[in-house]
Design a protein around this motif. Structure first.
Motif, PDB file in Angstrom:
ATOM      1  N   PHE A 164     -11.651 -41.449 -15.159  1.00  0.00           N
ATOM      2  CA  PHE A 164     -11.199 -40.233 -14.493  1.00  0.00           C
ATOM      3  C   PHE A 164     -12.232 -39.103 -14.506  1.00  0.00           C
ATOM      4  CE2 PHE A 164      -7.260 -42.452 -15.669  1.00  0.00           C
ATOM      5  CZ  PHE A 164      -6.693 -42.549 -14.411  1.00  0.00           C
ATOM      6  N   SER A 165     -13.467 -39.451 -14.732  1.00  0.00           N
ATOM      7  CA  SER A 165     -14.537 -38.458 -14.677  1.00  0.00           C
ATOM      8  C   SER A 165     -14.576 -37.799 -13.303  1.00  0.00           C
ATOM      9  CB  SER A 165     -15.878 -39.132 -14.961  1.00  0.00           C
ATOM     10  OG  SER A 165     -16.936 -38.217 -14.847  1.00  0.00           O
ATOM     11  N   GLY A 166     -14.585 -36.476 -13.271  1.00  0.00           N
ATOM     12  CA  GLY A 166     -14.632 -35.750 -12.003  1.00  0.00           C
ATOM     13  C   GLY A 166     -13.291 -35.575 -11.332  1.00  0.00           C
ATOM     14  N   SER A 167     -12.231 -36.155 -11.907  1.00  0.00           N
ATOM     15  CA  SER A 167     -10.882 -36.055 -11.333  1.00  0.00           C
ATOM     16  C   SER A 167     -10.055 -35.044 -12.120  1.00  0.00           C
ATOM     17  CB  SER A 167     -10.194 -37.427 -11.388  1.00  0.00           C
ATOM     18  OG  SER A 167      -8.795 -37.307 -11.200  1.00  0.00           O
ATOM     19  N   PRO A 168      -9.108 -34.368 -11.464  1.00  0.00           N
ATOM     20  CA  PRO A 168      -8.210 -33.470 -12.210  1.00  0.00           C
ATOM     21  C   PRO A 168      -7.427 -34.198 -13.303  1.00  0.00           C
ATOM     22  CG  PRO A 168      -7.984 -33.123  -9.849  1.00  0.00           C
ATOM     23  CD  PRO A 168      -8.839 -34.341 -10.021  1.00  0.00           C
TER      24      PRO A 168
END
Length: 382
Positions: free
Chosen positions: A288-292
């Protein structure tokens, strides 16, 4: 006050930065939004979002936060999906992640663009500015409605004639006086589709949301255990819920977002719940890197996944639940006990009950085991 030509340059420059809508409101949007906020908080509809109460005075009105503000430039960015997000509800082995979280974090993208526009305003007109995305105590939806981007629908979100329910909002407050645009004339008529579709019946009535029952609140905001009486209604929604947005008839005018940053990542569009249940903290952060979603943290995310696994009603999933009965996080263990109760056989449950209860010390987890045990006995005795 700047003249019409300068306002036109400002709007044109804002659209050049990649926004789909750019309109102006007075910083004074009247008393009604603040009165609605007061009633919302007084009724307890905010759940455990105590930050709303802590900054209530500032949030009630833009000029309470910044008295010198004269105008608000309100920007909208389309994030409409290519297909109906509700389709995944028919695939209970897959987790549903809200459309807005399937690409890059919109906060970072929008704030960068807002800052570029803010710098331009300072350079061109010498005015003071402040930029806001939805992490600050400013009510963007009433400002957007005042500026004419749309109106707040019965689902309480902004509704646009051009983009349906799919607009991210950002705003720039400024000491610059700019002639405001006219509000949009629009309403939802007799339609109640958004109210009727809510899985947890979180709408008290038209334009009134009890956020403490909303799946977006339950899967994203609250740090507590998800209430037992709501878990089954959540289905396979593991981060947010788009049902009330996606059912809106005004979406027929929306076109798929042209913003590349919002293009859904394949691994986030329909992930297998069984794969997600095994994520440790390192794997969670990597996926989930870069995701809210990353801001949620691994523990609350796995809590959501376990509720969805329990709702899958597939006994083969017990193997993915069992290891989490001894996870270090109590919020995970409570959800794992509930999921086991939904999925496991009587013998599976009784064996694990005896083994886990000997070692369990958390009162919430103990209570969850005891409630599940009682319900099992009640089922057996008919």
């Amino acid at each position: 006050m700047i003249d019409g030509a300068d306002k036109a340059r400002l709007i044109a420059y804002s659209l050049e930065q990649g926004f789909d809508e750019a309109r102006v409101s007075s910083a004074d949007f009247g008393k009604k939004p603040g009165e609605y906020l007061d009633a919302f908080l007084q009724a307890g509809y905010h759940g455990d979002m105590d930050w709303l109460v802590a900054k209530q005075k500032w949030r009630r009105h833009p000029q309470s936060l910044w008295p010198e503000a004269k105008s608000a430039l309100v920007l909208g960015l389309n994030y409409a999906p290519a297909s109906d997000p509700r389709a995944l509800a028919d695939h209970p082995d897959r987790g549903i992640i809200s459309v807005y979280a399937q690409g890059k974090d919109y906060h970072d993208l929008i704030k960068k663009r807002l800052k570029r526009i803010a710098r331009w305003i300072v350079q061109e007109f010498g005015a003071d500015v402040k930029v806001f995305v939805d992490t600050a105590p400013v009510m963007e939806k009433p400002l957007a409605a005042s500026a004419g981007l749309g109106w707040q629908g019965k689902h309480t979100n902004l509704l646009s004639r051009n983009f349906g329910s799919w607009l991210f909002l950002g705003c720039i407050l400024t000491t610059l006086e700019i002639a405001p645009d006219d509000p949009t004339t629009g309403d939802c008529g007799s339609c109640t589709a958004c109210l009727d579709v809510c899985p947890t019946q979180a709408f008290v009535g038209p334009y009134k949301l009890d956020a403490s029952k909303c799946i977006s609140y339950l899967t994203i905001e609250t740090r507590a255990h998800i209430p037992r009486d709501i878990r089954s209604a959540m289905g396979n929604r593991i981060y947010g819920c788009d049902d009330c947005l996606s059912v809106c008839p005004w979406n027929k005018f929306a076109k798929r977002s042209r913003e590349m940053a919002f293009m859904p990542r394949a691994e986030l569009t329909a992930p297998r719940l069984s794969d997600l249940a095994g994520l440790d903290d390192t794997a969670f952060r990597e996926i989930f890197s870069g995701s809210p979603v990353k801001r949620l943290g691994r523990n609350r995310f796995i809590r959501n996944v376990l509720i969805a696994l329990g709702n899958q009603k597939d006994r083969s999933q017990v193997t993915h639940v069992t290891p989490l009965l001894e996870d270090p996080s109590p919020i995970i263990r409570v959800a794992a006990v509930w999921a086991l109760h939904q999925l496991g056989s009587v013998s599976d449950f009784n064996k694990l009950y005896d083994a886990c209860m000997i070692r369990e010390s958390d009162p919430d987890v103990i209570e969850e085991w005891q409630i599940a045990k009682k319900e099992r006995l009640d089922e057996q005795t008919g």
